[in-house]
Design a protein around this motif. Structure first.
Motif, PDB file in Angstrom:
ATOM      1  N   ASP A 106     -19.839   7.372  31.667  1.00 19.91           N
ATOM      2  CA  ASP A 106     -21.446   8.209  30.725  1.00 19.91           C
ATOM      3  C   ASP A 106     -21.052   7.076  29.203  1.00 19.91           C
ATOM      4  O   ASP A 106     -20.669   5.588  30.396  1.00 19.91           O
ATOM      5  N   ARG A 107     -21.257   6.600  28.412  1.00 18.85           N
ATOM      6  CA  ARG A 107     -21.266   5.868  27.449  1.00 18.85           C
ATOM      7  C   ARG A 107     -22.511   4.460  27.786  1.00 18.85           C
ATOM      8  O   ARG A 107     -22.043   3.283  27.646  1.00 18.85           O
ATOM      9  N   ALA A 108     -23.252   4.475  28.582  1.00 18.06           N
ATOM     10  CA  ALA A 108     -24.259   3.621  29.124  1.00 18.06           C
ATOM     11  C   ALA A 108     -23.280   2.481  29.642  1.00 18.06           C
ATOM     12  O   ALA A 108     -22.653   2.612  30.519  1.00 18.06           O
ATOM     13  N   PHE A 109     -23.351   1.868  29.010  1.00 14.67           N
ATOM     14  CA  PHE A 109     -22.475   0.311  29.169  1.00 14.67           C
ATOM     15  C   PHE A 109     -21.652  -0.003  29.001  1.00 14.67           C
ATOM     16  O   PHE A 109     -20.627  -1.033  29.003  1.00 14.67           O
ATOM     17  N   LYS A 110     -21.443   0.805  28.053  1.00 16.14           N
ATOM     18  CA  LYS A 110     -20.179   0.375  26.696  1.00 16.14           C
ATOM     19  C   LYS A 110     -18.597   0.723  27.979  1.00 16.14           C
ATOM     20  O   LYS A 110     -18.810   1.856  27.768  1.00 16.14           O
ATOM     21  N   PRO A 111     -17.533  -0.056  27.556  1.00 17.46           N
ATOM     22  CA  PRO A 111     -16.421   0.793  28.330  1.00 17.46           C
ATOM     23  C   PRO A 111     -15.612   1.500  27.813  1.00 17.46           C
ATOM     24  O   PRO A 111     -15.518   1.020  26.249  1.00 17.46           O
ATOM     25  N   LEU A 112     -14.386   1.999  28.222  1.00 19.10           N
ATOM     26  CA  LEU A 112     -13.547   2.509  27.552  1.00 19.10           C
ATOM     27  C   LEU A 112     -12.547   1.811  27.030  1.00 19.10           C
ATOM     28  O   LEU A 112     -12.007   1.711  26.286  1.00 19.10           O
ATOM     29  N   ASN A 113     -12.255   0.674  27.946  1.00 19.79           N
ATOM     30  CA  ASN A 113     -11.278  -0.085  26.928  1.00 19.79           C
ATOM     31  C   ASN A 113     -11.724  -1.524  27.791  1.00 19.79           C
ATOM     32  O   ASN A 113     -12.447  -1.043  28.683  1.00 19.79           O
TER      33      ASN A 113
END
Length: 219
Positions: free
Chosen positions: A41-48
């Motif tokens: 999820d979160r589109a293109f943005k990584p968790l870290n």
């Protein structure tokens, strides 16, 4: 690029600490040395993530990603690897600008002193291993500045400029290199991220830039 899908937990150790509990995640290891952790999820943005330069030490059940300058670490505790593959993508030609962005780049390069008195153009489309930087120039102190130009400035544009700066600052003939994110409209989130990374923001007036030669107007 290496793609790893694994059940893992992730701990960040650096200026602060953060913990991602055990879950199935995608780990991207790119040729530029970056490592990022993604959920579905979160589109293109990584968790870290860890920007280059960094090194990866793989041990049984534990991978440690260490940043080469700051010493910050991502520690992945691996329970199970579901997929592990590597792919050679080659050199990317970079994002093709639309007509307005291309014209903004051309105008700003031609009239680089709109960014400041005494500024000098080094080159448009300055090549790097991950694509060309829109404008590379020097300010009135002869410091190197990389300019990324967008019609609408969003977070992905800031991320793109960040990657360019990471590479350019490895070149002793150019370093230190600072960045300017220039757009007709800059989203608040993009401005916050840019300023947090020491990147300057400039709002461009396309009509004024097009009228520079006619009436001397500067944005």
């Amino acid at each position: 690029m290496r793609l790893v899908i694994a059940r893992c937990s992730v701990d960040y150790v650096g200026k602060l600490t953060a913990h991602l509990p055990l879950a199935t995640r995608l780990v991207l290891m790119k040729a530029d040395g970056s490592v990022s952790i993604h959920a579905d999820d979160r589109a293109f943005k990584p968790l870290n993530w860890m920007n280059p330069p960094c090194s990866v030490k793989e041990e049984e059940g534990r991978w440690t990603v260490t940043h080469g300058k700051s010493g910050e670490q991502l520690i992945l505790t691996i329970e199970d690897i579901l997929h592990d593959s590597s792919h050679e993508l080659g050199i990317d030609p970079g994002l093709q600008k639309d007509g307005v962005e291309a014209h903004l780049q051309e105008l700003l390069a031609e009239h680089i002193t709109t960014l400041g008195e005494g500024w000098k153009l080094i080159r448009r489309e300055y090549p790097t291993a991950i694509g060309p930087v829109d404008i590379l120039c020097r300010d009135d102190t002869s410091a190197t500045v990389a300019v990324e130009i967008k019609r609408r400035g969003e977070i992905d544009g800031v991320e793109q400029l960040t990657r360019y700066l990471d590479l350019l600052n490895r070149d002793p003939l150019l370093a230190p290199v600072r960045g300017i994110f220039a757009a007709q409209e800059i989203k608040p989130q993009a401005r916050v991220l840019a300023e947090d990374r020491g990147i300057g923001c400039v709002t461009l007036d396309y009509d004024a830039l097009r009228g520079i030669e006619r009436d001397g107007t500067l944005f």
